[in-house]
Scaffold this motif. Sequence first.
Motif, mmCIF file in Angstrom:
data_model
loop_
_atom_site.group_PDB
_atom_site.id
_atom_site.type_symbol
_atom_site.label_atom_id
_atom_site.label_comp_id
_atom_site.label_asym_id
_atom_site.label_seq_id
_atom_site.Cartn_x
_atom_site.Cartn_y
_atom_site.Cartn_z
ATOM 1 N N PRO A 88 0.834 -1.208 0.000
ATOM 2 C CA PRO A 88 0.000 0.000 0.000
ATOM 3 C C PRO A 88 0.864 1.252 0.000
ATOM 4 N N ALA A 89 0.264 2.357 -0.410
ATOM 5 C CA ALA A 89 1.019 3.615 -0.473
ATOM 6 C C ALA A 89 1.306 4.182 0.912
ATOM 7 N N ASP A 90 0.383 4.019 1.831
ATOM 8 C CA ASP A 90 0.557 4.545 3.182
ATOM 9 C C ASP A 90 1.721 3.838 3.890
ATOM 10 N N ALA A 91 2.597 4.611 4.507
ATOM 11 C CA ALA A 91 3.808 4.049 5.118
ATOM 12 C C ALA A 91 3.492 3.079 6.245
ATOM 13 N N ASN A 92 2.521 3.408 7.084
ATOM 14 C CA ASN A 92 2.174 2.512 8.188
ATOM 15 C C ASN A 92 1.546 1.215 7.679
ATOM 16 N N ARG A 94 2.122 -0.091 4.811
ATOM 17 C CA ARG A 94 3.225 -0.845 4.197
ATOM 18 C C ARG A 94 3.994 -1.605 5.264
ATOM 19 N N ALA A 95 4.261 -0.954 6.389
ATOM 20 C CA ALA A 95 4.979 -1.611 7.484
ATOM 21 C C ALA A 95 4.189 -2.806 8.011
ATOM 22 N N ARG A 96 2.871 -2.656 8.087
ATOM 23 C CA ARG A 96 2.048 -3.780 8.551
ATOM 24 C C ARG A 96 2.061 -4.923 7.544
ATOM 25 N N ALA A 97 2.073 -4.597 6.255
ATOM 26 C CA ALA A 97 2.155 -5.647 5.231
ATOM 27 C C ALA A 97 3.453 -6.438 5.371
ATOM 28 N N ILE A 98 4.544 -5.731 5.648
ATOM 29 C CA ILE A 98 5.831 -6.407 5.857
ATOM 30 C C ILE A 98 5.761 -7.299 7.092
ATOM 31 N N THR A 99 5.090 -6.817 8.134
ATOM 32 C CA THR A 99 4.930 -7.625 9.340
ATOM 33 C C THR A 99 4.219 -8.939 9.021
ATOM 34 N N TRP A 100 3.186 -8.874 8.190
ATOM 35 C CA TRP A 100 2.452 -10.090 7.826
ATOM 36 C C TRP A 100 3.305 -11.013 6.954
ATOM 37 N N MET A 101 4.186 -10.451 6.148
ATOM 38 C CA MET A 101 5.111 -11.285 5.387
ATOM 39 C C MET A 101 5.977 -12.112 6.334
ATOM 40 N N GLY A 151 -10.924 -12.485 11.024
ATOM 41 C CA GLY A 151 -12.344 -12.215 11.208
ATOM 42 C C GLY A 151 -13.109 -12.397 9.920
ATOM 43 N N ASP A 152 -13.973 -11.440 9.624
ATOM 44 C CA ASP A 152 -14.782 -11.494 8.408
ATOM 45 C C ASP A 152 -14.180 -10.680 7.273
ATOM 46 N N ALA A 153 -12.964 -10.201 7.442
ATOM 47 C CA ALA A 153 -12.322 -9.383 6.410
ATOM 48 C C ALA A 153 -11.876 -10.252 5.241
ATOM 49 N N ASP A 154 -11.743 -9.625 4.083
ATOM 50 C CA ASP A 154 -11.242 -10.353 2.914
ATOM 51 C C ASP A 154 -9.745 -10.597 3.016
ATOM 52 N N TRP A 155 -9.012 -9.590 3.526
ATOM 53 C CA TRP A 155 -7.557 -9.671 3.588
ATOM 54 C C TRP A 155 -7.082 -9.266 4.974
ATOM 55 N N LEU A 156 -5.822 -9.460 5.244
ATOM 56 C CA LEU A 156 -5.299 -9.306 6.591
ATOM 57 C C LEU A 156 -5.281 -7.868 7.089
ATOM 58 N N ASP A 157 -5.102 -6.918 6.188
ATOM 59 C CA ASP A 157 -5.003 -5.517 6.620
ATOM 60 C C ASP A 157 -5.479 -4.604 5.494
ATOM 61 N N GLY A 158 -6.765 -4.492 5.325
ATOM 62 C CA GLY A 158 -7.276 -3.662 4.236
ATOM 63 C C GLY A 158 -7.228 -4.401 2.920
#
Length: 217
Positions: A88-92, A94-101, A151-158
Amino acid sequence: MTITITAFERSPDGGKGLARDTRVRWALEEAGLPYAVRLVSFHAMKEAAHLALHPFGQIPTYEEGDLALFETGAIVMHIAEHHPGLFPADANARARAITWMFAALNTVEPPILELIIVRFVEGDKPWKDERLPLVQDRIRTRLTQLAARLGDADWLDGGFSAGDLLMVSVLLRLRPSGLLNEFPRLAAYVARGEARPAYQRAFAAQLAVNAAPSPAG
């Protein structure tokens, strides 16, 4: 510069998308990047030319100009950092996406790989029957935690990210065991990943290699 990755000349999974080159193919497809594939045999993986790219004699590797990478997580992260589509473009965010990786590869995948070892590598050992349920319970603990977070989300973080790409790829390894079916939310999550056009293209490319006549045939 042409991107070249390596893959099994004949994958142990027979083209079911479980070999780690599928993860890299998927990332490249999500980013819309053309790439070439150099197929290597199990013998060639242990020779000096391949060991110069991957010191542990595995696949995949990634070459682009003077850059040579190994380790799936590092390759996917490099693609995500330099091309749109996986971060994602947002820095935070993006950091969360890396955490999930990292969570996919360091927290969720290890007990899954342990299950594969118990079932197939140690299948004839006297301790298998005692060890197997312990490993399965460790996996269920991780899946319970992951399903609660999803939960009921499609993806892990947005929106979909490289974190989802690696997590779906890791969870796919559970399908033959039946454990994934115990967690409907996660099974649906994996199905959403598989339904993405980029994954479909990556899967088809890996399957085509294994459906082709053997080079020795």
